[in-house]
Design an enzyme around this catalytic site. Structure first.
Site, PDB file in Angstrom:
ATOM      1  N   GLU A 130      19.639  -0.517  44.836  1.00  7.45           N
ATOM      2  CA  GLU A 130      18.557  -1.187  44.159  1.00  7.45           C
ATOM      3  C   GLU A 130      19.042  -2.008  43.030  1.00  7.45           C
ATOM      4  OE1 GLU A 130      15.104  -2.235  45.196  1.00  7.45           O
ATOM      5  OE2 GLU A 130      16.153  -3.742  43.992  1.00  7.45           O
TER       6      GLU A 130
ATOM      7  N   ILE B 181      15.152  -5.408  38.498  1.00 10.54           N
ATOM      8  CA  ILE B 181      14.405  -6.374  39.150  1.00 10.54           C
ATOM      9  C   ILE B 181      14.451  -5.615  40.660  1.00 10.54           C
ATOM     10  CG2 ILE B 181      13.586  -8.410  40.014  1.00 10.54           C
ATOM     11  CD1 ILE B 181      15.039  -9.735  37.862  1.00 10.54           C
TER      12      ILE B 181
ATOM     13  N   GLY C 160      26.391  -9.288  21.629  1.00  8.80           N
ATOM     14  CA  GLY C 160      26.757  -8.315  22.649  1.00  8.80           C
ATOM     15  C   GLY C 160      26.145  -8.853  24.222  1.00  8.80           C
TER      16      GLY C 160
ATOM     17  N   GLU D 278      30.772 -10.253  27.292  1.00  9.36           N
ATOM     18  CA  GLU D 278      31.849  -9.548  27.130  1.00  9.36           C
ATOM     19  C   GLU D 278      32.876 -10.101  26.396  1.00  9.36           C
ATOM     20  OE1 GLU D 278      32.488  -6.512  28.955  1.00  9.36           O
ATOM     21  OE2 GLU D 278      30.310  -6.554  29.658  1.00  9.36           O
TER      22      GLU D 278
ATOM     23  N   LYS E 151      26.658 -10.826  43.607  1.00  8.81           N
ATOM     24  CA  LYS E 151      25.176 -10.583  43.740  1.00  8.81           C
ATOM     25  C   LYS E 151      24.873 -11.401  45.077  1.00  8.81           C
ATOM     26  CE  LYS E 151      24.902  -9.116  39.046  1.00  8.81           C
ATOM     27  NZ  LYS E 151      24.385  -9.577  37.687  1.00  8.81           N
TER      28      LYS E 151
ATOM     29  N   GLY F 156      20.990  -4.151  31.274  1.00  8.02           N
ATOM     30  CA  GLY F 156      20.369  -3.419  30.279  1.00  8.02           C
ATOM     31  C   GLY F 156      20.685  -1.805  30.624  1.00  8.02           C
TER      32      GLY F 156
HETATM   33  P1  NAP Z   1      30.194   1.568  31.514  1.00  8.29           P
HETATM   34  O1  NAP Z   1      29.243   1.604  30.190  1.00  8.29           O
HETATM   35  O2  NAP Z   1      31.579   0.966  31.241  1.00  8.29           O
HETATM   36  O3  NAP Z   1      30.430   3.256  31.979  1.00  8.29           O
HETATM   37  C1  NAP Z   1      31.309   3.501  33.013  1.00  8.29           C
HETATM   38  C2  NAP Z   1      31.049   4.921  32.995  1.00  8.29           C
HETATM   39  O4  NAP Z   1      32.053   5.488  34.094  1.00  8.29           O
HETATM   40  C3  NAP Z   1      31.619   5.798  31.610  1.00  8.29           C
HETATM   41  O5  NAP Z   1      30.855   6.865  31.227  1.00  8.29           O
HETATM   42  C4  NAP Z   1      33.223   5.980  32.011  1.00  8.29           C
HETATM   43  O6  NAP Z   1      33.605   7.413  31.221  1.00  8.29           O
HETATM   44  C5  NAP Z   1      33.046   6.399  33.360  1.00  8.29           C
HETATM   45  N1  NAP Z   1      34.193   6.246  34.325  1.00  8.29           N
HETATM   46  C6  NAP Z   1      34.825   4.958  34.476  1.00  8.29           C
HETATM   47  N2  NAP Z   1      35.880   5.427  35.344  1.00  8.29           N
HETATM   48  C7  NAP Z   1      35.856   6.435  35.418  1.00  8.29           C
HETATM   49  C8  NAP Z   1      36.966   7.347  36.311  1.00  8.29           C
HETATM   50  N3  NAP Z   1      38.038   7.044  36.713  1.00  8.29           N
HETATM   51  N4  NAP Z   1      36.468   8.697  36.286  1.00  8.29           N
HETATM   52  C9  NAP Z   1      35.368   9.181  35.515  1.00  8.29           C
HETATM   53  N5  NAP Z   1      34.696   8.511  35.203  1.00  8.29           N
HETATM   54  C10 NAP Z   1      34.727   7.396  34.894  1.00  8.29           C
HETATM   55  O7  NAP Z   1      29.660   1.002  32.810  1.00  8.29           O
HETATM   56  P2  NAP Z   1      27.965   0.324  33.037  1.00  8.29           P
HETATM   57  O8  NAP Z   1      27.535  -0.715  32.432  1.00  8.29           O
HETATM   58  O9  NAP Z   1      27.160   1.811  32.581  1.00  8.29           O
HETATM   59  O10 NAP Z   1      28.023   0.180  34.431  1.00  8.29           O
HETATM   60  C11 NAP Z   1      27.804   0.984  35.604  1.00  8.29           C
HETATM   61  C12 NAP Z   1      27.625   0.365  36.870  1.00  8.29           C
HETATM   62  O11 NAP Z   1      26.492  -0.392  36.882  1.00  8.29           O
HETATM   63  C13 NAP Z   1      28.512  -0.896  37.227  1.00  8.29           C
HETATM   64  O12 NAP Z   1      28.846  -0.838  38.446  1.00  8.29           O
HETATM   65  C14 NAP Z   1      27.954  -2.080  36.742  1.00  8.29           C
HETATM   66  O13 NAP Z   1      28.372  -3.226  37.295  1.00  8.29           O
HETATM   67  C15 NAP Z   1      26.712  -1.470  37.141  1.00  8.29           C
HETATM   68  N6  NAP Z   1      25.290  -2.186  36.364  1.00  8.29           N
HETATM   69  C16 NAP Z   1      25.165  -2.153  35.103  1.00  8.29           C
HETATM   70  C17 NAP Z   1      24.480  -2.791  34.495  1.00  8.29           C
HETATM   71  C18 NAP Z   1      24.381  -2.913  32.968  1.00  8.29           C
HETATM   72  O14 NAP Z   1      23.464  -3.694  32.369  1.00  8.29           O
HETATM   73  N7  NAP Z   1      25.249  -2.200  32.338  1.00  8.29           N
HETATM   74  C19 NAP Z   1      23.484  -3.439  35.113  1.00  8.29           C
HETATM   75  C20 NAP Z   1      23.527  -3.391  36.672  1.00  8.29           C
HETATM   76  C21 NAP Z   1      24.555  -2.865  37.409  1.00  8.29           C
HETATM   77  P3  NAP Z   1      33.969   7.434  29.751  1.00  8.29           P
HETATM   78  O15 NAP Z   1      32.639   7.153  29.179  1.00  8.29           O
HETATM   79  O16 NAP Z   1      34.532   8.782  29.462  1.00  8.29           O
HETATM   80  O17 NAP Z   1      34.758   6.155  29.504  1.00  8.29           O
END
Ligand code: NAP
Length: 442
Positions: free
Chosen positions: A130, A137, A188, A191, A206, A312
Site C-alpha cells: 500500500e 494515501i 529536507g 534529496e 509509481k 514522510g
Molecule cells: P531509509 O531511511 O534510507 O532507511 C533504510 C533502512 O534500511 C536503514 O535502516 C538501513 O540501515 C536499512 N538497510 C539498507 N540497506 C540494508 C542492508 N543491505 N541490510 C540491512 N539493512 C539495510 O529509507 P526509508 O526512507 O525509510 O524508505 C524505506 C522504503 O520505503 C524505500 O523503499 C522507500 O522508497 C519507501 N518509501 C519511503 C517513504 C518515505 O517517506 N521515506 C515513502 C514511501 C515509500 P541503517 O539504518 O543501519 O543504515
C-alpha cells in the site's frame, strides 16, 4: 486479555519509515492484536549498522545485521530497506520460506514486481504494498479491491511530493526552479541528488505500479514515457497562470480505444509522466506543497480523488501497518493469497500514439503573413487551433518586431504535434519555440 496466536514479524530496515513502523508496532501492540486477531511479535530489525542513530528509540537487542537468519521462521516480513538488492533476494527468501510480505519499495516493484508476484503465487503467499505508490494515501487497495468490479478509464496522479513542492512554490512566488530546489534541499524536501524526483524517475515507478493494477496488465518501467520538470521556468509558469492553468508533474495512466494494433476489444493503454497544464478549477490544481493526490476516472464510479501525504516516515508507516494487519488476518485465516490480476494484458502504446490537447508558445517575427504561415503549418500537420493569443514583445535594431504567440490546440496526435512543431521551428518565421506543454484533465 485475549490469548491470541503469536505471529513472528521480521522488519528489514529502521530508517525514516522502518523506525516508525517498529515504534508503532511496539506502542500499539494490544490494539493491533485485537484488530489483526493475532499477536504481532517483532522478532528483530535488520539494519546495516546497529549503532547508527535512530529517529526513535529501539531496544538494542532487536537490531541485527543478519537479515537472512531473521527471516527464517517469520510469518510476516516487512521490507523497508529500499533499493533493488539485497531487498529483492530477502523478499524472495521470505516468500519461499512461507511468509507473507509487506513492502514500500516502488523501485523494486516497478522493476521486479512480476518476479516477486509470481514467486508468491507459486507458494500461495501474499504481497502487500500500500505504501509503494503514494505513501500514506490508500490507493493500492481501492484499485486492487474496491474498483475490481469497475473499469478504470484514467488515472492522473501527483505522486511525487518534491516536484509538487517545487512547482507549487514557483507558481505561488514567481520563483525560478533552481532557487526553489536549493531551498527544498535545505529544508529536507529534496534529496542532495534530486535526479530521481526532478527527472520523473520516482513518479514513473509509481505510474507503472498504478497502471498495472488499474488495467490488470503488467506495465514494465521502460514502457512508461518519462519527462521531468527541469525544463520548466518562471516564464512558462507565468504564461500558464495568465491562461488560467497551473503546471503539475502528472502520472497519467489511460485506457485508449480504437488502437489499430490493439487487443481484440480495440483497447490499449498509455502510461506517461510529464509536466502538464491543468486548469485552475481542476481538483488536482489545488494540491499544494509536498502533498500527493490521485484522481481516478472509472466507468461506473465516476470521478474519485485520493489526497494526502505521499511521503514522510510516520505517515508512510500508517500504510505499512495497515498491510501488516491484513497480512496477519490472512495468515490466521489460511488459504491461498490473492495474486495480482494481470490477465487483461493490454498492449501499451508509445507516446506518439497518445491524443491530447497542447499549448504551444512561439516567438515569431511580427510581420504580415506570419500568423497565416503558422496556422497553415498547423493545419497541414492535422493540428487544429482552439485559441491564439498574440503579444508584441518589442522591436529589434532593424525596426522589425517580435511577437509571442500562445496557441491552444484541440486534441491532436502526439506524433503529428511533434512533427508539426519541428516544421514550425524550421519554417523561417518562428524565432524560437518557447514551450510545448500538454493540457490534461479537460
Ligand atoms: P531509509 O531511511 O534510507 O532507511 C533504510 C533502512 O534500511 C536503514 O535502516 C538501513 O540501515 C536499512 N538497510 C539498507 N540497506 C540494508 C542492508 N543491505 N541490510 C540491512 N539493512 C539495510 O529509507 P526509508 O526512507 O525509510 O524508505 C524505506 C522504503 O520505503 C524505500 O523503499 C522507500 O522508497 C519507501 N518509501 C519511503 C517513504 C518515505 O517517506 N521515506 C515513502 C514511501 C515509500 P541503517 O539504518 O543501519 O543504515
Amino acid at each position: 486479555m485475549t490469548d491470541y496466536r503469536r505471529l513472528r514479524v521480521a522488519l528489514l530496515g529502521a530508517g525514516a519509515v522502518g523506525s516508525q513502523v517498529a515504534d508503532l508496532l511496539r506502542r500499539h501492540a494490544d490494539e493491533l492484536a485485537d484488530r489483526a486477531g493475532a499477536s504481532l511479535e517483532l522478532a528483530g530489525i535488520a539494519v546495516r549498522d546497529v549503532d547508527a542513530p535512530r529517529d526513535v528509540e529501539l531496544p538494542r537487542e532487536l537490531l541485527t545485521t543478519d537479515a537472512e537468519t531473521l527471516i527464517v521462521g517469520s510469518d510476516i516480513v516487512i521490507e523497508l530497506m529500499g533499493g533493488i538488492e539485497p531487498a529483492r533476494s530477502y523478499l524472495l527468501q521470505a516468500i519461499n520460506s512461507g511468509a507473507d510480505v509487506v513492502t514500500a519499495n516502488k523501485a523494486l516493484l516497478a522493476t521486479h514486481g512480476q518476479e516477486i508476484f509470481d514467486a508468491a503465487d507459486q507458494v500461495g503467499a501474499s504481497v502487500y504494498y500500500e505504501a509503494a505508490a503514494a505513501g500514506a494515501i490508500p490507493i493500492i487497495r481501492p484499485l486492487r479491491d474496491s474498483l475490481a468490479g469497475d473499469r478504470v478509464h484514467r488515472i492522473m496522479g501527483i505522486v511525487n511530493g518534491t516536484t509538487n513542492y517545487i512547482l507549487d512554490r514557483m507558481d505561488q512566488e514567481g520563483a525560478e526552479l533552481a532557487d526553489v530546489l536549493a531551498d527544498a534541499q535545505r529544508l529536507g524536501y529534496a534529496e542532495a541528488d534530486p535526479t530521481a524526483d526532478v527527472e520523473g524517475y520516482d513518479a514513473a515507478q509509481k505510474a507503472a505500479i498504478l497502471a498495472s493494477l488499474a488495467f490488470h496488465t503488467t506495465v514494465p518501467l521502460d514502457a512508461v514515457h518519462r519527462e521531468g520538470i527541469v525544463g520548466i521556468d518562471k516564464a512558462m509558469m507565468d504564461a500558464a497562470r495568465h491562461a488560467g492553468y497551473v503546471i503539475k508533474l502528472l502520472a497519467v495512466c489511460e485506457r485508449l480505444t480504437g488502437q489499430t494494433d490493439a487487443s481484440a476489444a480495440g483497447e490499449a493503454i498509455s502510461v506517461r509522466v510529464y509536466p502538464a497544464l491543468i486548469r485552475r478549477g481542476h481538483p488536482l490544481a489545488s494540491v499544494h506543497g509536498a502533498n500527493n493526490a490521485v484522481f481516478v476516472q472509472a466507468e461506473a464510479a465516476g470521478n474519485l480523488m485520493f489526497y494526502g501525504a505521499g511521503a514522510g516516515g510516520v505517515q508512510t508507516a500508517s500504510a505499512v501497518l495497515g498491510d501488516v494487519v491484513s497480512a496477519a488476518r490472512r495468515h490466521i485465516a489460511g488459504g491461498v493469497g490473492v495474486g495480482e490480476s494481470t490477465r487483461a494484458n493490454l498492449p501499451i502504446v508509445e507516446i506518439g500514439r497518445v491524443v491530447t490537447r497542447y499549448q504551444i508558445t512561439l516567438e515569431v517575427d511580427d510581420r504580415p503573413g506570419v500568423l497565416a504561415t503558422v496556422a497553415g503549418t498547423l493545419s497541414d500537420g492535422r493540428v487544429s487551433i482552439a485559441s491564439v493569443e498574440q503579444t508584441v514583445i518589442g522591436d529589434d535594431e532593424e525596426g522589425t518586431g517580435s511577437a509571442r504567440l500562445v496557441i491552444g490546440t484541440h486534441k491532436a496526435l502526439e506524433q503529428d504535434l511533434s512533427e508539426t512543431v519541428q516544421r514550425l521551428a524550421d519554417s523561417g518565421v518562428v524565432e524560437r519555440v518557447v514551450s510545448v506543454l500538454r493540457v490534461e484533465g479537460d
